[in-house]
Design a protein around this motif. Structure first.
Motif, PDB file in Angstrom:
ATOM      1  N   PRO A   8       0.834  -1.209   0.000  1.00 23.90           N
ATOM      2  CA  PRO A   8       0.000   0.000   0.000  1.00 23.90           C
ATOM      3  C   PRO A   8       0.865   1.254   0.000  1.00 23.90           C
ATOM      4  O   PRO A   8       2.060   1.209   0.309  1.00 23.90           O
ATOM      5  CB  PRO A   8      -0.781  -0.130   1.310  1.00 23.90           C
ATOM      6  CG  PRO A   8       0.119  -0.904   2.197  1.00 23.90           C
ATOM      7  CD  PRO A   8       0.893  -1.842   1.305  1.00 23.90           C
ATOM      8  N   ASP A   9       0.249   2.369  -0.329  1.00 18.67           N
ATOM      9  CA  ASP A   9       0.974   3.636  -0.343  1.00 18.67           C
ATOM     10  C   ASP A   9       1.286   4.131   1.069  1.00 18.67           C
ATOM     11  O   ASP A   9       2.338   4.699   1.314  1.00 18.67           O
ATOM     12  CB  ASP A   9       0.179   4.704  -1.094  1.00 18.67           C
ATOM     13  CG  ASP A   9       0.084   4.399  -2.580  1.00 18.67           C
ATOM     14  OD1 ASP A   9       1.005   3.767  -3.132  1.00 18.67           O
ATOM     15  OD2 ASP A   9      -0.926   4.791  -3.200  1.00 18.67           O
ATOM     16  N   GLU A  10       0.366   3.920   1.978  1.00 15.40           N
ATOM     17  CA  GLU A  10       0.538   4.432   3.333  1.00 15.40           C
ATOM     18  C   GLU A  10       1.346   3.461   4.193  1.00 15.40           C
ATOM     19  O   GLU A  10       1.056   2.272   4.234  1.00 15.40           O
ATOM     20  CB  GLU A  10      -0.823   4.658   3.981  1.00 15.40           C
ATOM     21  CG  GLU A  10      -1.630   5.738   3.300  1.00 15.40           C
ATOM     22  CD  GLU A  10      -2.958   5.968   3.997  1.00 15.40           C
ATOM     23  OE1 GLU A  10      -3.069   5.652   5.199  1.00 15.40           O
ATOM     24  OE2 GLU A  10      -3.864   6.465   3.345  1.00 15.40           O
ATOM     25  N   ASP A  11       2.346   3.994   4.890  1.00 12.32           N
ATOM     26  CA  ASP A  11       3.167   3.160   5.767  1.00 12.32           C
ATOM     27  C   ASP A  11       2.330   2.471   6.837  1.00 12.32           C
ATOM     28  O   ASP A  11       2.618   1.352   7.231  1.00 12.32           O
ATOM     29  CB  ASP A  11       4.259   3.992   6.443  1.00 12.32           C
ATOM     30  CG  ASP A  11       5.450   4.228   5.544  1.00 12.32           C
ATOM     31  OD1 ASP A  11       5.558   3.538   4.499  1.00 12.32           O
ATOM     32  OD2 ASP A  11       6.278   5.093   5.870  1.00 12.32           O
ATOM     33  N   ARG A  12       1.301   3.144   7.275  1.00 12.65           N
ATOM     34  CA  ARG A  12       0.453   2.605   8.337  1.00 12.65           C
ATOM     35  C   ARG A  12      -0.182   1.270   7.949  1.00 12.65           C
ATOM     36  O   ARG A  12      -0.360   0.389   8.782  1.00 12.65           O
ATOM     37  CB  ARG A  12      -0.627   3.641   8.650  1.00 12.65           C
ATOM     38  CG  ARG A  12      -1.342   3.416   9.903  1.00 12.65           C
ATOM     39  CD  ARG A  12      -2.298   4.529  10.134  1.00 12.65           C
ATOM     40  NE  ARG A  12      -3.591   3.868  10.352  1.00 12.65           N
ATOM     41  CZ  ARG A  12      -4.726   4.450  10.383  1.00 12.65           C
ATOM     42  NH1 ARG A  12      -4.794   5.738  10.163  1.00 12.65           N
ATOM     43  NH2 ARG A  12      -5.815   3.794  10.617  1.00 12.65           N
ATOM     44  N   SER A  13      -0.503   1.108   6.688  1.00 12.33           N
ATOM     45  CA  SER A  13      -1.148  -0.117   6.208  1.00 12.33           C
ATOM     46  C   SER A  13      -0.144  -1.219   5.882  1.00 12.33           C
ATOM     47  O   SER A  13      -0.530  -2.372   5.698  1.00 12.33           O
ATOM     48  CB  SER A  13      -1.978   0.186   4.958  1.00 12.33           C
ATOM     49  OG  SER A  13      -2.980   1.124   5.259  1.00 12.33           O
ATOM     50  N   LYS A  14       1.117  -0.874   5.795  1.00 14.64           N
ATOM     51  CA  LYS A  14       2.128  -1.858   5.399  1.00 14.64           C
ATOM     52  C   LYS A  14       2.277  -2.978   6.410  1.00 14.64           C
ATOM     53  O   LYS A  14       2.513  -4.121   6.034  1.00 14.64           O
ATOM     54  CB  LYS A  14       3.472  -1.176   5.126  1.00 14.64           C
ATOM     55  CG  LYS A  14       3.447  -0.360   3.849  1.00 14.64           C
ATOM     56  CD  LYS A  14       4.776   0.271   3.554  1.00 14.64           C
ATOM     57  CE  LYS A  14       4.693   1.083   2.264  1.00 14.64           C
ATOM     58  NZ  LYS A  14       5.961   1.713   1.944  1.00 14.64           N
ATOM     59  N   GLU A  15       2.130  -2.689   7.695  1.00 17.41           N
ATOM     60  CA  GLU A  15       2.240  -3.736   8.710  1.00 17.41           C
ATOM     61  C   GLU A  15       1.166  -4.797   8.517  1.00 17.41           C
ATOM     62  O   GLU A  15       1.431  -5.989   8.651  1.00 17.41           O
ATOM     63  CB  GLU A  15       2.140  -3.143  10.109  1.00 17.41           C
ATOM     64  CG  GLU A  15       3.363  -2.362  10.517  1.00 17.41           C
ATOM     65  CD  GLU A  15       3.238  -1.760  11.900  1.00 17.41           C
ATOM     66  OE1 GLU A  15       2.131  -1.786  12.488  1.00 17.41           O
ATOM     67  OE2 GLU A  15       4.243  -1.257  12.398  1.00 17.41           O
ATOM     68  N   ALA A  16      -0.041  -4.363   8.193  1.00 11.31           N
ATOM     69  CA  ALA A  16      -1.143  -5.308   7.979  1.00 11.31           C
ATOM     70  C   ALA A  16      -0.893  -6.166   6.745  1.00 11.31           C
ATOM     71  O   ALA A  16      -1.117  -7.384   6.765  1.00 11.31           O
ATOM     72  CB  ALA A  16      -2.461  -4.555   7.843  1.00 11.31           C
TER      73      ALA A  16
END
Length: 102
Positions: free
Chosen positions: A43-51
């Motif tokens: 994903p573009d957002e780092d926040r979603s990368k963990e998921a």
């Protein structure tokens, strides 16, 4: 599919996948597939990368015959089991695979 540039830009995430694979005692095929899945769905957002990272590890383990529970993957990656539960089927299907009928 992903570009080589994606791999370079996400080296730290690939390293995190390898660390999670180590904690889960996954083989190289599962770890490699997890990186491929992650880079194909990053994903573009780092926040979603963990998921996406956690879900990629779960799907890779599932598809390489090294099944691990959602809870075990969640613990190894630092996300909630619910996160994996909600996201694993779309990532599996994006790889051209069908979800198992348990």
């Amino acid at each position: 599919m992903y570009r080589a540039r994606d791999a370079v830009e996400n080296e730290e995430w690939a390293a995190a996948i390898d660390e999670a694979g180590e904690r889960l005692d996954l083989g190289t095929e599962a770890r490699s597939r997890a990186v491929d899945l992650f880079l194909s769905n990053v994903p573009d957002e780092d926040r979603s990368k963990e998921a996406v990272l956690a879900t990629s590890v779960y799907v890779a383990a599932l598809t390489t015959g090294e099944q691990r529970s959602q809870s075990a993957v969640a613990d190894a990656t630092g996300v909630s089991r619910l996160t994996i539960q909600q996201r694993w089927k779309p990532i599996l299907e994006s790889a051209g695979l069908d979800a198992p009928e348990w």
